[in-house]
Design a protein around this motif. Structure first.
Motif, PDB file in Angstrom:
ATOM      1  N   PRO A  65       0.822  -1.209   0.000  1.00 44.16           N
ATOM      2  CA  PRO A  65       0.000   0.000   0.000  1.00 44.16           C
ATOM      3  C   PRO A  65       0.860   1.266   0.000  1.00 44.16           C
ATOM      4  O   PRO A  65       2.025   1.241   0.406  1.00 44.16           O
ATOM      5  CB  PRO A  65      -0.802  -0.120   1.302  1.00 44.16           C
ATOM      6  CG  PRO A  65       0.125  -0.858   2.213  1.00 44.16           C
ATOM      7  CD  PRO A  65       0.896  -1.812   1.332  1.00 44.16           C
ATOM      8  N   ILE A  66       0.297   2.368  -0.421  1.00 46.78           N
ATOM      9  CA  ILE A  66       0.948   3.678  -0.364  1.00 46.78           C
ATOM     10  C   ILE A  66       0.181   4.522   0.646  1.00 46.78           C
ATOM     11  O   ILE A  66      -1.052   4.662   0.548  1.00 46.78           O
ATOM     12  CB  ILE A  66       0.975   4.359  -1.735  1.00 46.78           C
ATOM     13  CG1 ILE A  66       1.876   3.579  -2.694  1.00 46.78           C
ATOM     14  CG2 ILE A  66       1.461   5.803  -1.630  1.00 46.78           C
ATOM     15  CD1 ILE A  66       1.920   4.151  -4.093  1.00 46.78           C
ATOM     16  N   LEU A  67       0.884   5.080   1.619  1.00 49.06           N
ATOM     17  CA  LEU A  67       0.264   5.886   2.663  1.00 49.06           C
ATOM     18  C   LEU A  67       0.538   7.364   2.384  1.00 49.06           C
ATOM     19  O   LEU A  67       1.697   7.784   2.279  1.00 49.06           O
ATOM     20  CB  LEU A  67       0.826   5.499   4.033  1.00 49.06           C
ATOM     21  CG  LEU A  67       0.328   6.300   5.238  1.00 49.06           C
ATOM     22  CD1 LEU A  67      -1.165   6.096   5.424  1.00 49.06           C
ATOM     23  CD2 LEU A  67       1.095   5.895   6.493  1.00 49.06           C
ATOM     24  N   VAL A  68      -0.544   8.142   2.236  1.00 46.53           N
ATOM     25  CA  VAL A  68      -0.443   9.578   2.047  1.00 46.53           C
ATOM     26  C   VAL A  68      -0.937  10.233   3.336  1.00 46.53           C
ATOM     27  O   VAL A  68      -2.111  10.078   3.694  1.00 46.53           O
ATOM     28  CB  VAL A  68      -1.274  10.053   0.835  1.00 46.53           C
ATOM     29  CG1 VAL A  68      -1.124  11.554   0.636  1.00 46.53           C
ATOM     30  CG2 VAL A  68      -0.844   9.313  -0.426  1.00 46.53           C
TER      31      VAL A  68
ATOM     32  N   ILE B 208      -3.654   4.052  -0.248  1.00 46.75           N
ATOM     33  CA  ILE B 208      -3.914   3.662  -1.633  1.00 46.75           C
ATOM     34  C   ILE B 208      -3.402   2.241  -1.838  1.00 46.75           C
ATOM     35  O   ILE B 208      -2.189   2.001  -1.783  1.00 46.75           O
ATOM     36  CB  ILE B 208      -3.220   4.621  -2.622  1.00 46.75           C
ATOM     37  CG1 ILE B 208      -3.623   6.069  -2.321  1.00 46.75           C
ATOM     38  CG2 ILE B 208      -3.554   4.242  -4.046  1.00 46.75           C
ATOM     39  CD1 ILE B 208      -2.875   7.089  -3.142  1.00 46.75           C
ATOM     40  N   PRO B 209      -4.280   1.270  -2.062  1.00 48.43           N
ATOM     41  CA  PRO B 209      -3.834  -0.104  -2.293  1.00 48.43           C
ATOM     42  C   PRO B 209      -3.146  -0.248  -3.640  1.00 48.43           C
ATOM     43  O   PRO B 209      -3.340   0.573  -4.550  1.00 48.43           O
ATOM     44  CB  PRO B 209      -5.128  -0.919  -2.230  1.00 48.43           C
ATOM     45  CG  PRO B 209      -6.198   0.046  -2.586  1.00 48.43           C
ATOM     46  CD  PRO B 209      -5.744   1.394  -2.075  1.00 48.43           C
TER      47      PRO B 209
ATOM     48  N   GLN C 211      -2.308  10.116 -11.154  1.00 45.33           N
ATOM     49  CA  GLN C 211      -3.514  10.860 -10.814  1.00 45.33           C
ATOM     50  C   GLN C 211      -4.119  10.379  -9.491  1.00 45.33           C
ATOM     51  O   GLN C 211      -4.709  11.169  -8.757  1.00 45.33           O
ATOM     52  CB  GLN C 211      -4.548  10.748 -11.935  1.00 45.33           C
ATOM     53  CG  GLN C 211      -4.248  11.671 -13.107  1.00 45.33           C
ATOM     54  CD  GLN C 211      -5.385  11.743 -14.095  1.00 45.33           C
ATOM     55  OE1 GLN C 211      -5.915  10.716 -14.489  1.00 45.33           O
ATOM     56  NE2 GLN C 211      -5.760  12.936 -14.505  1.00 45.33           N
ATOM     57  N   THR C 212      -3.980   9.088  -9.171  1.00 42.56           N
ATOM     58  CA  THR C 212      -4.541   8.563  -7.921  1.00 42.56           C
ATOM     59  C   THR C 212      -3.869   9.200  -6.714  1.00 42.56           C
ATOM     60  O   THR C 212      -4.525   9.629  -5.764  1.00 42.56           O
ATOM     61  CB  THR C 212      -4.376   7.033  -7.865  1.00 42.56           C
ATOM     62  OG1 THR C 212      -4.985   6.444  -9.021  1.00 42.56           O
ATOM     63  CG2 THR C 212      -5.025   6.470  -6.614  1.00 42.56           C
ATOM     64  N   ILE C 213      -2.534   9.280  -6.755  1.00 35.50           N
ATOM     65  CA  ILE C 213      -1.803   9.888  -5.632  1.00 35.50           C
ATOM     66  C   ILE C 213      -2.060  11.388  -5.579  1.00 35.50           C
ATOM     67  O   ILE C 213      -2.224  11.969  -4.498  1.00 35.50           O
ATOM     68  CB  ILE C 213      -0.301   9.583  -5.765  1.00 35.50           C
ATOM     69  CG1 ILE C 213      -0.054   8.074  -5.630  1.00 35.50           C
ATOM     70  CG2 ILE C 213       0.507  10.341  -4.710  1.00 35.50           C
ATOM     71  CD1 ILE C 213       1.367   7.648  -5.927  1.00 35.50           C
ATOM     72  N   THR C 214      -2.108  12.036  -6.752  1.00 36.19           N
ATOM     73  CA  THR C 214      -2.399  13.472  -6.775  1.00 36.19           C
ATOM     74  C   THR C 214      -3.766  13.760  -6.181  1.00 36.19           C
ATOM     75  O   THR C 214      -3.936  14.715  -5.406  1.00 36.19           O
ATOM     76  CB  THR C 214      -2.347  14.005  -8.221  1.00 36.19           C
ATOM     77  OG1 THR C 214      -1.062  13.717  -8.782  1.00 36.19           O
ATOM     78  CG2 THR C 214      -2.594  15.500  -8.259  1.00 36.19           C
ATOM     79  N   ALA C 215      -4.758  12.914  -6.509  1.00 29.82           N
ATOM     80  CA  ALA C 215      -6.098  13.101  -5.957  1.00 29.82           C
ATOM     81  C   ALA C 215      -6.095  12.937  -4.443  1.00 29.82           C
ATOM     82  O   ALA C 215      -6.780  13.666  -3.724  1.00 29.82           O
ATOM     83  CB  ALA C 215      -7.069  12.104  -6.594  1.00 29.82           C
ATOM     84  N   ALA C 216      -5.307  11.969  -3.943  1.00 31.15           N
ATOM     85  CA  ALA C 216      -5.231  11.759  -2.494  1.00 31.15           C
ATOM     86  C   ALA C 216      -4.589  12.954  -1.800  1.00 31.15           C
ATOM     87  O   ALA C 216      -5.039  13.387  -0.727  1.00 31.15           O
ATOM     88  CB  ALA C 216      -4.443  10.485  -2.209  1.00 31.15           C
TER      89      ALA C 216
ATOM     90  N   ASP D 288     -13.598   7.465  -7.288  1.00 35.18           N
ATOM     91  CA  ASP D 288     -12.177   7.148  -7.160  1.00 35.18           C
ATOM     92  C   ASP D 288     -11.350   8.413  -6.940  1.00 35.18           C
ATOM     93  O   ASP D 288     -10.271   8.350  -6.342  1.00 35.18           O
ATOM     94  CB  ASP D 288     -11.674   6.425  -8.421  1.00 35.18           C
ATOM     95  CG  ASP D 288     -12.214   5.003  -8.529  1.00 35.18           C
ATOM     96  OD1 ASP D 288     -12.688   4.476  -7.502  1.00 35.18           O
ATOM     97  OD2 ASP D 288     -12.182   4.438  -9.638  1.00 35.18           O
ATOM     98  N   TYR D 289     -11.849   9.543  -7.426  1.00 35.22           N
ATOM     99  CA  TYR D 289     -11.156  10.820  -7.226  1.00 35.22           C
ATOM    100  C   TYR D 289     -11.704  11.583  -6.016  1.00 35.22           C
ATOM    101  O   TYR D 289     -11.527  12.794  -5.912  1.00 35.22           O
ATOM    102  CB  TYR D 289     -11.248  11.681  -8.488  1.00 35.22           C
ATOM    103  CG  TYR D 289     -10.336  11.208  -9.596  1.00 35.22           C
ATOM    104  CD1 TYR D 289      -8.948  11.279  -9.455  1.00 35.22           C
ATOM    105  CD2 TYR D 289     -10.846  10.656 -10.758  1.00 35.22           C
ATOM    106  CE1 TYR D 289      -8.115  10.837 -10.461  1.00 35.22           C
ATOM    107  CE2 TYR D 289     -10.014  10.210 -11.780  1.00 35.22           C
ATOM    108  CZ  TYR D 289      -8.642  10.306 -11.614  1.00 35.22           C
ATOM    109  OH  TYR D 289      -7.817   9.858 -12.606  1.00 35.22           O
ATOM    110  N   ASN D 290     -12.364  10.864  -5.131  1.00 36.39           N
ATOM    111  CA  ASN D 290     -12.820  11.403  -3.841  1.00 36.39           C
ATOM    112  C   ASN D 290     -13.982  12.379  -3.978  1.00 36.39           C
ATOM    113  O   ASN D 290     -14.214  13.204  -3.105  1.00 36.39           O
ATOM    114  CB  ASN D 290     -11.664  12.089  -3.085  1.00 36.39           C
ATOM    115  CG  ASN D 290     -11.951  12.217  -1.598  1.00 36.39           C
ATOM    116  OD1 ASN D 290     -12.444  11.286  -0.965  1.00 36.39           O
ATOM    117  ND2 ASN D 290     -11.656  13.360  -1.027  1.00 36.39           N
TER     118      ASN D 290
END
Length: 565
Positions: free
Chosen positions: A157-160, A169-170, A199-204, A249-251
């Motif tokens: 996983p990625i932790l923001v 983020i899995p 884009q997933t990390i940017t959205a987070a 998915d983009y919150n």
């Protein structure tokens, strides 16, 4: 954990009350002579009450199964309990309303009326028990530590982390595998994972820095919800579940509203009350995605509620993406002051193209020959369209839309339709329905080309995007996959521009300009820009017929004079 321990006792109380009610219902003798309304009322009571224990047992067994795990998901369990009890509460509330309406109905048998009067206090007590459970769950707050602990059990996983919030983020959201839902043909190639992390990390990161979760409201003219995967099969052709999931998915928080209110009435008449929808007041800060299917007037000759609601939202400083369908009248007043002209009384057409007598012709190529079908790869000059150049999108049918800077200098035209074939705005809808080739006739009200199908504008704090295609992001359009890419194990949309244009429009309306780009799946698609006619003439005539022979002659002359010297 303390809540779940105490819930077991509350669960037994609710179950005992439901069991008692079932016994009371079974004491009622079905009437020998019964009319349709009485049968409907009796059936509603019987079926609803008999399903109570099944509903309770289902979510309780799922919760118990999760609790037996080595690392239970307490957040998931409490959500499961809340959703289950809330579903039970809605059924009880619907039943209470029906009993209150029918308990004094002289047409009903005395035994049923007596049951209704006696049962009302019991149902109200049962509803009170459900309210107490929901209140307890809502008071628990956000179980961030539990979320973190559970997420760290996943693979890579990625932790923001932010100052007051976290996002996990899995790996499945960083490397995505997608299987086709709809293809012309078949492919047995195993899907390849594609990188979707940027884009997933940017959205987070943006969600953590701006904790106010943005809301996108799909405003429909009637019928069942279009973004709910459990309801949308009722209207398969109009379902929008894929794009709704992409927004989540983009919150973004995705909600819906039937502006006519007819769906709630229809659901109530069927004995299956619809979930409550937000009010316009609750949606004043939301980004509206409007499906403008209205006719301009209702049956009583009054203004269409859709056009009226659009005007109220925009006049209140709101932002909206309006997807316009043919014959949607009443937009002129709603868009007053925005500098955007819409012609829903016209449908854009291109000149007829004769199809070759070939059964092997690709179905998409055949569809592109239809006069109302346009495939575009140039979107005009604007921040939401610049990243989309050379991505294909399909627009069918297309409604003429253009900006009028004289009315609003901030207005800009987008989505110019291709001009390689003659195009015009057709006014004769009857001719279109006859499936016969249409021809341009200015005397009958047709509008000469070139035609554009979109415009954007700003006014005050509000932003507006109007696209002359209501079918832009229906599941049917987004589920057409590229067969050539599928043979390589990459499943991407045949027309990726549709979803990318929609998402960029929402990002712009939400003032999330850094997110405006194209998604990882769209990056997989070949983006070789087609040659313009002038460029093609240069290569054919200028280079092949003049340039290369001229270079050979020049080289020959140089060698000739060099040898003479």
């Amino acid at each position: 954990k303390d809540f779940l321990d105490s819930y077991n006792k509350k669960h037994e109380e609710i179950l005992a009350a439901c069991t008692t009610e079932i016994e009371e219902v079974r004491k009622i003798e079905p009437p020998k002579e019964i009319d349709r309304d009485t049968a409907r009322t009796f059936s509603l009571i019987l079926n609803t009450v008999n399903n109570f224990p099944t509903l309770l047992s289902l979510f309780k067994s799922n919760a118990d199964r999760e609790l037996r795990k080595k690392v239970p998901d307490y957040r998931g369990i409490t959500s499961l309990v809340r959703d289950g009890v809330d579903g039970l509460r809605e059924r009880i509330s619907s039943l209470i309303t029906r009993l209150q309406q029918s308990k004094d109905d002289e047409k009903l048998p005395e035994q049923i009326r007596k049951y209704m009067a006696d049962a009302l206090p019991r149902y109200e007590n049962l509803k009170k028990l459900c309210d107490e459970v929901i209140t307890q769950v809502d008071a628990l707050g956000d179980l961030k530590l539990d979320t973190l602990r559970r997420s760290l059990q996943q693979r890579d996983p990625i932790l923001v982390m932010g100052e007051n919030d976290i996002r996990i983020i899995p790996a499945s959201q960083i490397w995505k595998e997608e299987s086709p839902r709809r293809m012309f043909g078949s492919s047995a190639t195993r899907p390849k994972a594609r990188f979707a992390g940027e884009q997933t990390i940017t959205a987070a990161i943006m969600a953590i820095n701006d904790p106010a979760r943005r809301k996108v409201a799909f405003i429909r003219p009637g019928g069942p919800p279009l973004t709910d995967p459990f309801m949308s099969p009722m209207m398969t052709e109009l379902a929008m579940t894929q794009i709704a999931q992409r927004l989540r998915d983009y919150n973004f928080e995705v909600v819906e509203k039937d502006i006519s209110g007819q769906w709630a009435v229809q659901s109530q008449m069927r004995g299956m009350p619809a979930a409550p929808e937000p009010t316009e007041e609750e949606l004043k800060d939301a980004i509206w995605v409007v499906l403008a299917f209205g006719s301009g007037q209702n049956m009583m000759g009054m203004p269409d509620p859709m056009a009226d609601a659009i005007k109220r939202h925009l006049d209140g400083g709101g932002s909206a993406l309006i997807l316009v369908a043919p014959r949607m009248a009443g937009l002129e007043e709603a868009l007053d002051g925005w500098g955007i002209d819409v012609r829903p009384d016209l449908v854009a057409l291109h000149e007829s193209v004769k199809s070759p007598d070939s059964a092997a012709e690709d179905q998409i190529v055949r569809a592109r020959r239809e006069q109302p079908v346009f495939v575009i790869s140039e979107y005009g000059e604007h921040v939401i369209t610049s990243p989309l150049r050379s991505l294909e999108a399909v627009i069918a049918p297309a409604i003429p839309v253009k900006a009028d800077p004289a009315k609003n200098p901030a207005a800009k035209t987008i989505l110019p339709l291709p001009t390689d074939l003659k195009t015009w705005g057709e006014a004769d809808f009857a001719a279109l329905q006859s499936r016969q080739p249409a021809t341009f006739d200015e005397k009958s009200g047709d509008m000469p080309g070139p035609i554009s199908a979109g415009a954007v504008s700003e006014k005050g704090n509000g932003r507006l995007v109007v696209l002359g295609t209501a079918r832009l992001v229906f599941d049917d359009e987004l589920s057409i996959y590229d067969e050539n890419m599928a043979e390589q194990g990459v499943f991407v949309s045949r027309f990726p521009g549709n979803a990318e244009l929609f998402m960029n429009s929402v990002f712009w309306l939400a003032r999330m300009d850094p997110m405006i780009a194209i998604s990882p799946s769209a990056m997989e698609v070949s983006r070789i820009r087609p040659m313009t006619a002038s460029t093609l003439r240069f290569w054919r005539v200028g280079l092949l017929l003049v340039g290369i022979p001229g270079a050979v002659i020049a080289a020959g002359l140089v060698m000739y004079f060099k040898r003479r010297d």
